[in-house]
Design a protein around this motif. Sequence first.
Motif, PDB file in Angstrom:
ATOM      1  N   MET A  23      45.148  32.465  32.768  1.00  0.00           N
ATOM      2  CA  MET A  23      44.183  33.377  32.466  1.00  0.00           C
ATOM      3  C   MET A  23      43.053  33.596  33.318  1.00  0.00           C
ATOM      4  O   MET A  23      42.579  34.603  33.816  1.00  0.00           O
ATOM      5  CB  MET A  23      43.955  33.435  31.182  1.00  0.00           C
ATOM      6  N   PHE A  24      42.474  32.080  33.885  1.00  0.00           N
ATOM      7  CA  PHE A  24      41.166  32.157  34.518  1.00  0.00           C
ATOM      8  C   PHE A  24      41.667  31.753  36.081  1.00  0.00           C
ATOM      9  O   PHE A  24      40.930  30.790  36.650  1.00  0.00           O
ATOM     10  CB  PHE A  24      39.993  31.174  33.930  1.00  0.00           C
ATOM     11  N   GLY A  25      42.786  32.140  36.538  1.00  0.00           N
ATOM     12  CA  GLY A  25      43.312  31.610  38.140  1.00  0.00           C
ATOM     13  C   GLY A  25      42.545  32.453  38.974  1.00  0.00           C
ATOM     14  O   GLY A  25      41.666  33.087  38.539  1.00  0.00           O
ATOM     15  N   GLU A  26      43.197  32.245  40.207  1.00  0.00           N
ATOM     16  CA  GLU A  26      42.789  32.983  41.243  1.00  0.00           C
ATOM     17  C   GLU A  26      42.662  34.564  41.365  1.00  0.00           C
ATOM     18  O   GLU A  26      41.667  35.081  41.665  1.00  0.00           O
ATOM     19  CB  GLU A  26      43.608  32.631  42.772  1.00  0.00           C
ATOM     20  N   LYS A  27      43.531  35.158  40.407  1.00  0.00           N
ATOM     21  CA  LYS A  27      43.590  36.569  40.396  1.00  0.00           C
ATOM     22  C   LYS A  27      42.293  36.897  39.511  1.00  0.00           C
ATOM     23  O   LYS A  27      41.812  37.917  40.005  1.00  0.00           O
ATOM     24  CB  LYS A  27      45.198  36.847  39.625  1.00  0.00           C
ATOM     25  N   PHE A  28      42.179  36.408  38.495  1.00  0.00           N
ATOM     26  CA  PHE A  28      40.898  36.489  37.791  1.00  0.00           C
ATOM     27  C   PHE A  28      39.713  36.398  38.618  1.00  0.00           C
ATOM     28  O   PHE A  28      38.738  37.319  38.488  1.00  0.00           O
ATOM     29  CB  PHE A  28      41.050  35.470  36.672  1.00  0.00           C
ATOM     30  N   GLN A  29      39.663  35.568  39.464  1.00  0.00           N
ATOM     31  CA  GLN A  29      38.380  35.146  40.215  1.00  0.00           C
ATOM     32  C   GLN A  29      38.333  36.363  41.324  1.00  0.00           C
ATOM     33  O   GLN A  29      37.222  36.907  41.246  1.00  0.00           O
ATOM     34  CB  GLN A  29      38.561  33.996  41.007  1.00  0.00           C
ATOM     35  N   ARG A  30      39.430  36.902  41.835  1.00  0.00           N
ATOM     36  CA  ARG A  30      39.262  37.955  42.853  1.00  0.00           C
ATOM     37  C   ARG A  30      38.960  39.373  41.831  1.00  0.00           C
ATOM     38  O   ARG A  30      37.951  39.786  42.485  1.00  0.00           O
ATOM     39  CB  ARG A  30      40.573  38.075  43.440  1.00  0.00           C
ATOM     40  N   LYS A  31      39.579  39.473  40.768  1.00  0.00           N
ATOM     41  CA  LYS A  31      39.372  40.601  40.234  1.00  0.00           C
ATOM     42  C   LYS A  31      37.858  40.904  39.644  1.00  0.00           C
ATOM     43  O   LYS A  31      37.401  41.926  39.831  1.00  0.00           O
ATOM     44  CB  LYS A  31      40.207  40.466  38.672  1.00  0.00           C
ATOM     45  N   TYR A  32      37.273  39.783  39.349  1.00  0.00           N
ATOM     46  CA  TYR A  32      35.724  39.936  38.878  1.00  0.00           C
ATOM     47  C   TYR A  32      34.848  39.397  40.251  1.00  0.00           C
ATOM     48  O   TYR A  32      33.630  39.308  39.926  1.00  0.00           O
ATOM     49  CB  TYR A  32      35.544  39.091  37.593  1.00  0.00           C
ATOM     50  N   ALA A  33      35.456  39.030  41.248  1.00  0.00           N
ATOM     51  CA  ALA A  33      34.645  38.601  42.476  1.00  0.00           C
ATOM     52  C   ALA A  33      33.735  37.327  42.008  1.00  0.00           C
ATOM     53  O   ALA A  33      32.546  37.573  42.382  1.00  0.00           O
ATOM     54  CB  ALA A  33      33.777  39.858  43.189  1.00  0.00           C
ATOM     55  N   LEU A  34      34.148  36.465  41.446  1.00  0.00           N
ATOM     56  CA  LEU A  34      33.568  35.215  41.020  1.00  0.00           C
ATOM     57  C   LEU A  34      33.427  34.091  41.995  1.00  0.00           C
ATOM     58  O   LEU A  34      34.441  33.863  42.487  1.00  0.00           O
ATOM     59  CB  LEU A  34      34.104  34.995  39.665  1.00  0.00           C
ATOM     60  N   THR A  35      32.278  33.200  41.999  1.00  0.00           N
ATOM     61  CA  THR A  35      32.213  32.099  42.544  1.00  0.00           C
ATOM     62  C   THR A  35      33.088  31.189  41.676  1.00  0.00           C
ATOM     63  O   THR A  35      33.295  31.408  40.496  1.00  0.00           O
ATOM     64  CB  THR A  35      30.987  31.512  42.758  1.00  0.00           C
ATOM     65  N   SER A  82      33.264  48.027  42.317  1.00  0.00           N
ATOM     66  CA  SER A  82      32.197  47.377  43.050  1.00  0.00           C
ATOM     67  C   SER A  82      32.972  46.024  43.399  1.00  0.00           C
ATOM     68  O   SER A  82      32.460  45.512  44.344  1.00  0.00           O
ATOM     69  CB  SER A  82      31.222  47.227  41.855  1.00  0.00           C
ATOM     70  N   ALA A  83      33.680  45.553  42.276  1.00  0.00           N
ATOM     71  CA  ALA A  83      34.537  44.152  42.553  1.00  0.00           C
ATOM     72  C   ALA A  83      35.077  44.182  44.059  1.00  0.00           C
ATOM     73  O   ALA A  83      35.167  43.716  44.929  1.00  0.00           O
ATOM     74  CB  ALA A  83      35.223  43.626  41.323  1.00  0.00           C
ATOM     75  N   ASN A  84      35.780  45.477  43.882  1.00  0.00           N
ATOM     76  CA  ASN A  84      36.896  45.652  45.229  1.00  0.00           C
ATOM     77  C   ASN A  84      35.998  45.720  46.343  1.00  0.00           C
ATOM     78  O   ASN A  84      36.165  45.221  47.735  1.00  0.00           O
ATOM     79  CB  ASN A  84      37.644  47.087  45.112  1.00  0.00           C
ATOM     80  N   ARG A  85      34.630  46.413  46.356  1.00  0.00           N
ATOM     81  CA  ARG A  85      33.701  46.656  47.685  1.00  0.00           C
ATOM     82  C   ARG A  85      33.431  45.189  47.886  1.00  0.00           C
ATOM     83  O   ARG A  85      33.276  44.799  49.018  1.00  0.00           O
ATOM     84  CB  ARG A  85      32.649  47.348  47.287  1.00  0.00           C
ATOM     85  N   LEU A  86      33.078  44.066  47.190  1.00  0.00           N
ATOM     86  CA  LEU A  86      32.499  42.835  47.223  1.00  0.00           C
ATOM     87  C   LEU A  86      33.852  42.236  47.983  1.00  0.00           C
ATOM     88  O   LEU A  86      33.554  41.292  48.837  1.00  0.00           O
ATOM     89  CB  LEU A  86      32.089  41.923  46.157  1.00  0.00           C
ATOM     90  N   MET A  87      34.880  42.067  47.465  1.00  0.00           N
ATOM     91  CA  MET A  87      35.888  41.541  48.070  1.00  0.00           C
ATOM     92  C   MET A  87      36.405  42.235  49.533  1.00  0.00           C
ATOM     93  O   MET A  87      37.005  41.073  50.259  1.00  0.00           O
ATOM     94  CB  MET A  87      37.148  41.572  46.984  1.00  0.00           C
ATOM     95  N   GLU A  88      35.953  43.403  49.487  1.00  0.00           N
ATOM     96  CA  GLU A  88      36.564  43.878  50.869  1.00  0.00           C
ATOM     97  C   GLU A  88      35.767  43.181  52.014  1.00  0.00           C
ATOM     98  O   GLU A  88      36.202  42.823  52.849  1.00  0.00           O
ATOM     99  CB  GLU A  88      36.286  45.373  50.940  1.00  0.00           C
ATOM    100  N   ILE A  89      34.440  42.720  51.729  1.00  0.00           N
ATOM    101  CA  ILE A  89      33.717  42.129  52.722  1.00  0.00           C
ATOM    102  C   ILE A  89      34.034  40.872  52.717  1.00  0.00           C
ATOM    103  O   ILE A  89      34.476  40.043  53.906  1.00  0.00           O
ATOM    104  CB  ILE A  89      32.040  42.287  52.195  1.00  0.00           C
TER     105      ILE A  89
END
Length: 580
Positions: free
Chosen positions: A1-13, A311-318
């Motif tokens: 549930m809290f894997g890599e996909k989750f981390q990317r989805k919410y642009a988390l550290t 917003s999350a996608n824009r962060l991940m795009e960078i």
Amino acid sequence: MFGEKFQRKYALTDLGVKNAKQGTLWTVIVNLITMAGICIIYLMMMNFNDVLIKHAYLKGTGMILLLTIVYFILSLFTHMQQYKATYGTVYKEVKGVRIRLAEHLRKLPLGYFGKRDLADLTETIMGDVSRMEHVWSHVIGYLYGAYISTAIIAVIMLLYDWRLTIACLWGVPVAFALLFGGRRLQEKNAKITKKYTLDMADCMQETIETISQIHATGRQEDCLNELYDKIDLHEKKVVKSELISGLIINAASIIMRLGVATTILAGATLIVSGRIDFLVFAVFLLVITRIYAPFDQSLQLIAEMFISQVSANRLMEIEDSQVADGKNSFQPNGHDIVFRHVEFGYDDHPVLKDVSFTAKEGEVTALVGPSGSGKSTLAKLAARLWEVQKGTIEVGGEDISKVDPEVLLRDYSMVFQDVVLFDDTVMENIRLGKRGATDEEVLRAAAAANCDEFVRCMPQGYQTRIGENGARLSGGERQRISIARALLKDAPIVLLDEATASLDVENESKVQGALSELLNQKTVLVIAHRLRTVEAADKIIVLADGKVREEGRPDELMKQKESLYNKMLQLQNTSGIVGV
Ligand SMILES: Nc1ncnc2c1ncn2[C@@H]1O[C@H](COP(=O)(O)OP(=O)(O)OP(=O)(O)O)[C@@H](O)[C@H]1O
């Protein structure tokens, strides 16, 4: 549930993921404890039953009182933990993400900044991160916590009485289906709103940056009207987007709460038919006063989560953009710069085609050619500020595309047309050339670059702040500071692009003296429109249409009557025009 996909989805550290897990855990505990309050009321009601039917004294009052106190303490403690795990940690996450973005931006090749403008990037680092801040603190823990706790409660309710559970909860999947059905629409609106926010920010920034030209051309009213139009349009889009989200959320909430009516209807029917007693019904009546609260909150949170995806996608795009990296050691064999079949273009616009030449150590190699022929581009490629698209550039036999730009640039001093200065003192602006340089070293470089005279006239001399990008200085003064910086750095490769363009004749000859000291025994690549300034060069490369047209010593090229160099020289001599 809290894997890599989750981390990317919410642009988390990584820390953000850990906090999200803790926030979710505490939310589950808080929700379960809140529901446990119903058990205490249930116990009291059981005893009331005895009082009403058997006229007995209320039993277990002490136990109920104790449970209530424990419930109160647990509630307080778990709420505090939930608060700490969600709101308390978010500022660290915001700081972490902004630093991570800034670090990444620092390593991106210049080409990236041509695709995204300043307002856009600022909006990502400030606006998008702020929006995500709300998601990290208010949404993730609460939403995932609500999912898990309600699933647990629903199972307990089903075991207790499946008929009333269905009557109570049938609206939940329908409400969520409606919300997820409207997801596309909400995301589309969020994207549109973001586009208009950026348009508005862009226009505002451009207006401020070009304010002197706007005044000079009397376009104040036009510019203000344009800005007002963009602000109006932005407001309309925001209102529309909020309205659509509000409509969907409220419709979902109403559908979910229809469960109250169906529970009462089903309960009454089951009591009348003798299939349940009143106590079971009463428990469900109590449950429905609380069961919808986390769902209600979830509906709002999910809507916010959909919108925040932009917003999350824009962060991940960078973060997904390819950085210019390489090895951390750079030990070239000398500092000859060798261009081998280099090709380069900006987007679809080819600029350099099959460029090959060598700029030797200890020599000055001058790049000349018509405006737009690619001289500045070549200089930037030589320092890996942009990446070549074909061919290679070597320094002392090492391919520079394999070297970390930060390490590579330690060997370069650059003085470009567009001088970059910081809102700091003159002293610190020069010291940037060499980290840890003493005041004496800075003053020596400043004097050699002919800065002394104008700096001493400033209110606090070398301690005077020079404003944003040196706004309080003239073009010539800015350029002299930049030359002082390069003198201080004293790197083996020197790139000069119109280094003395903003200087008057008197200052130019003084700075030329300082420059010759800087250029001594270095590999020098110099760009100048005024051919007079490159007459003393060891080698001239004539660029035209992105290709090396001629190459040789100035006197050799001059001897060739038909050479482009000769023509440019004659044109300059007869017309006095320096830009060729
Ligand atoms: N950041 C950029 N994005 C897109 N195109 C660019 C960019 N920088 C330069 N160009 C284009 O690349 C071409 C070469 O530009 P460059 O600045 O290298 O030429 P130049 O010979 O140094 O010109 P000048 O002598 O006028 O300074 C030009 O057509 C210019 O419009």
